[in-house]
Design a protein around this motif. Structure first.
Motif, PDB file in Angstrom:
ATOM      1  N   ARG A   2      -1.325   7.210  -0.459  1.00 12.60           N
ATOM      2  CA  ARG A   2      -0.479   6.164  -0.112  1.00 12.60           C
ATOM      3  C   ARG A   2      -0.040   6.015   1.293  1.00 12.60           C
ATOM      4  NH1 ARG A   2      -0.319   1.816  -3.111  1.00 12.60           N
ATOM      5  NH2 ARG A   2      -1.300   2.145  -5.679  1.00 12.60           N
TER       6      ARG A   2
ATOM      7  N   ASP B  14      -9.480  -5.702  -0.232  1.00 15.66           N
ATOM      8  CA  ASP B  14      -9.066  -3.629  -0.569  1.00 15.66           C
ATOM      9  C   ASP B  14      -7.707  -3.888  -1.617  1.00 15.66           C
ATOM     10  OD1 ASP B  14     -10.049  -2.634   1.832  1.00 15.66           O
ATOM     11  OD2 ASP B  14      -8.964  -3.038   2.822  1.00 15.66           O
TER      12      ASP B  14
ATOM     13  N   ILE C 206      -5.196  -5.271  -2.631  1.00 18.16           N
ATOM     14  CA  ILE C 206      -3.669  -5.452  -2.653  1.00 18.16           C
ATOM     15  C   ILE C 206      -3.304  -6.415  -3.149  1.00 18.16           C
ATOM     16  CG2 ILE C 206      -2.155  -5.032  -0.889  1.00 18.16           C
ATOM     17  CD1 ILE C 206      -3.975  -2.470  -0.686  1.00 18.16           C
TER      18      ILE C 206
ATOM     19  N   ARG D 139       0.796  -1.262  -0.095  1.00 14.74           N
ATOM     20  CA  ARG D 139      -0.311  -0.197  -0.064  1.00 14.74           C
ATOM     21  C   ARG D 139       0.564   1.277   0.060  1.00 14.74           C
ATOM     22  NH1 ARG D 139      -5.936  -1.489   2.695  1.00 14.74           N
ATOM     23  NH2 ARG D 139      -5.305  -3.525   3.130  1.00 14.74           N
TER      24      ARG D 139
ATOM     25  N   ILE E 207      -2.840   3.919   5.797  1.00  9.07           N
ATOM     26  CA  ILE E 207      -2.624   2.768   5.383  1.00  9.07           C
ATOM     27  C   ILE E 207      -3.485   2.489   6.610  1.00  9.07           C
ATOM     28  CG2 ILE E 207      -0.852   0.901   5.463  1.00  9.07           C
ATOM     29  CD1 ILE E 207      -0.340   2.743   3.404  1.00  9.07           C
TER      30      ILE E 207
END
Length: 559
Positions: free
Chosen positions: A400, A93, A95, A64, A403
């Motif tokens: 970013r 999410d 990722i 992330r 998190i």
């Protein structure tokens, strides 16, 4: 071309993919890979976490924070199953992560052998794809496919399970340069773009709702240009934090259960809702039949499965949202919506975020972190009240930089994720915000931070209760506090010091800022135990299942 063992091929494939950091925990079935890793420790940094779950969360946080593929490793059986919560968190999410596990040797599969588990069967619903490698001739290409799948289109975690005998066998290996990941543009049709342009041009009260997909696509510049070109207010989801500059005049805050009144009311009033990389989570839409009921809905998303899944749209464009926005921006002339924007500004003035200013609270701590860091830190969180305060009171200017576990809501996520993020962006201050309930779940990872001197700052908003559950018990369950009080003898300062970290306890507003500044200056793992009141609540709030315009705060409850 050279002949290598399967374990050595795994390491060479990681090097092909430019992997610089791996998080994991060794065990019997994966020993061959760890032996090969030992020989390449100058090329690939391995972080031994305290628990495999911490390794999965660290790989997720690394991804992330950097946009790269995070990598974690575990052995068979319980080692592999301990990754499951972290894999599911990454899956929810979107990722990109590759989890490498090793299983018992092929002749022992399916015999209830020691530490055997069908991990591909277990993780099938929570991975974008998974593999079990039983043939060394397929090993290298499988790992390469895993990395490509993890990053292509809508990203997600991929698991590669390898039988132990494959890691011991030998086969020819030849280096292959990874193919570039191509943005998904072939699904963006001229007809869909023209429909979108027509809707945008006709709208008098447009609103933009942005989610995590905009961050994944790296669309922050195109999004900013788009919002200013059509002069539309912008709200975000929890996962969309940082996709749009939180200090920009068009930004109105989060939308949904704990969104701002401005965002919730504005989206209810708008005539066009432009949804960019968001999936209409139930925590966002509230009562689906009443969500944005005055608006036409235009959705941009890379995943066609998200179109009309939770909310019926009037039109959509499927594809990479950065590419979609770039194409629209070229064709759009500036549009004036000054009257609409002025109305939204009045809502901002009418409904500011409010909290008790006289004592140490979660919102005060978050605002002070923002002030001290200048909004330039990476903020990780666990899940609960502290997570919502971190979303509401820190102004995220960059993608970013936030998190957090959005879809799965994983308590115990943030500490491992913060370590992973810090390994990926070493020049940034990285702070994990936790409640005491979450901190208890995985605070053993403080020992990992001190072992490798990963200088994260762990802030515990310690209210001695499971705060978010208690808030629901207060509001909806007649103050029946069933198993949510944590009044025991646990001392987080002593625990942190026992693991080798610097630790502080803060009990007043005046103490917090100097402690935070000292923690940043020390550049070592630090735990700050902040004592706050057990009945502090997250407001605004929408009751579960209610329309989002029925948002209320503490002032409304006094009426």
């Amino acid at each position: 071309m050279k002949t290598l063992t399967g374990a050595e091929i795994v390491i060479e494939c990681l090097k092909e993919q430019k992997v610089d950091t791996v998080f994991g925990y060794p065990g019997g079935s994966i020993l061959n890979i760890y032996d090969a890793l030992y020989k390449h420790q100058d090329e690939i940094n391995h972080i031994l976490t305290a628990h495999e779950q911490g390794a999965a969360h660290a790989a997720d946080g690394y991804s992330r924070a950097t946009g790269k593929v995070g990598v974690c490793m575990a052995t068979s059986g319980p080692g592999a199953t301990n990754l499951v919560t972290g894999i599911a968190t990454a899956y929810m999410d979107s990722i990109p992560m590759v989890a490498i596990t090793c299983n018992v040797a092929l002749p022992l599969l399916g015999r209830d052998s020691f530490q055997e588990i069908d991990i591909t069967g277990v993780t099938m619903p929570i991975t974008k794809y998974n593999f079990i490698v039983k043939d060394i001739t397929k090993l290298a290409d499988t790992i390469r496919r895993a990395f490509a799948i993890a990053q292509t289109g809508r990203p997600g975690p991929v698991l590669v399970d390898i039988t132990k005998d494959v890691t011991a066998a030998s086969f020819d290996y030849e280096y292959k340069e990874p193919k570039p990941i191509v943005r998904q543009e072939d699904t963006i049709t001229e007809e869909d773009l023209e429909t979108a342009l027509t809707m945008i041009r006709k709208s008098q009260k447009p609103y933009i709702f942005v989610g995590g997909g905009a961050i994944i696509a790296g669309a922050e510049e195109e999004l900013s240009s788009f919002a200013h070109k059509i002069q539309a207010p912008v709200a975000d989801s929890l996962m969309g934090k940082g996709a749009y500059d939180g200090t920009d005049e068009l930004y109105t805050g989060m939308v949904g259960m704990h969104g701002t009144k401005t965002s919730n009311l504005g989206i209810t009033e708008c005539d066009l809702l432009i949804v960019i990389g968001a999936r209409f989570s139930d925590r966002v839409v509230g009562k689906a039949s009443k969500f944005a009921r005055n608006a036409k809905i235009l959705q941009f998303d890379v995943d066609p499965a998200e179109i009309n899944k939770n909310i019926k749209t009037h039109a959509s464009v499927v594809g990479d949202v950065k590419s979609i926005l770039r194409k629209l921006n070229v064709r759009l002339d500036p549009i004036n919506h000054e009257e609409w924007v002025a109305h939204i500004e009045r809502l901002k003035d009418m409904y500011p975020m409010r909290y008790e200013k006289s004592i140490l609270t979660g919102p005060f701590i978050i605002e002070k972190i923002y002030e001290v860091t200048g909004g330039d830190a990476v903020i990780a969180t666990e899940v609960g009240q502290h997570q919502m305060w971190a979303a509401q009171y820190y102004q995220y200017k960059y993608p970013r930089s936030f998190i957090t576990s959005g879809g799965l809501g994983t308590m115990g996520y943030g500490l491992g994720a913060a370590m992973g993020a810090k390994m990926g962006v070493k020049d940034k201050v990285v702070i994990n915000i936790a409640g005491d309930g979450c901190f208890r779940m995985n605070f053993n990872e403080i020992a990992t931070a001190t072992r490798y001197n990963i200088p994260i700052i762990q802030i515990v908003l310690n209210n001695h209760v499971l705060g978010m559950v208690r808030q629901w018990q207060t509001l909806f369950y007649g103050k029946r506090y069933s198993h949510t009080e944590l009044n025991d003898q646990v001392d987080f300062v002593k625990i942190a010091e026992g693991m080798g970290a610097k630790a502080y306890r803060v009990t007043s507003k005046e103490e917090f800022e100097p402690v935070l500044r000292e923690a940043i200056a020390l550049n070592v793992p630090v735990v700050i135990d902040c004592q706050i009141h057990c009945d502090d609540k997250v407001f605004p709030m929408v009751s579960p299942g209610a329309p989002i315009e029925e948002v209320f705060d503490a002032e409304d409850l006094k009426i």
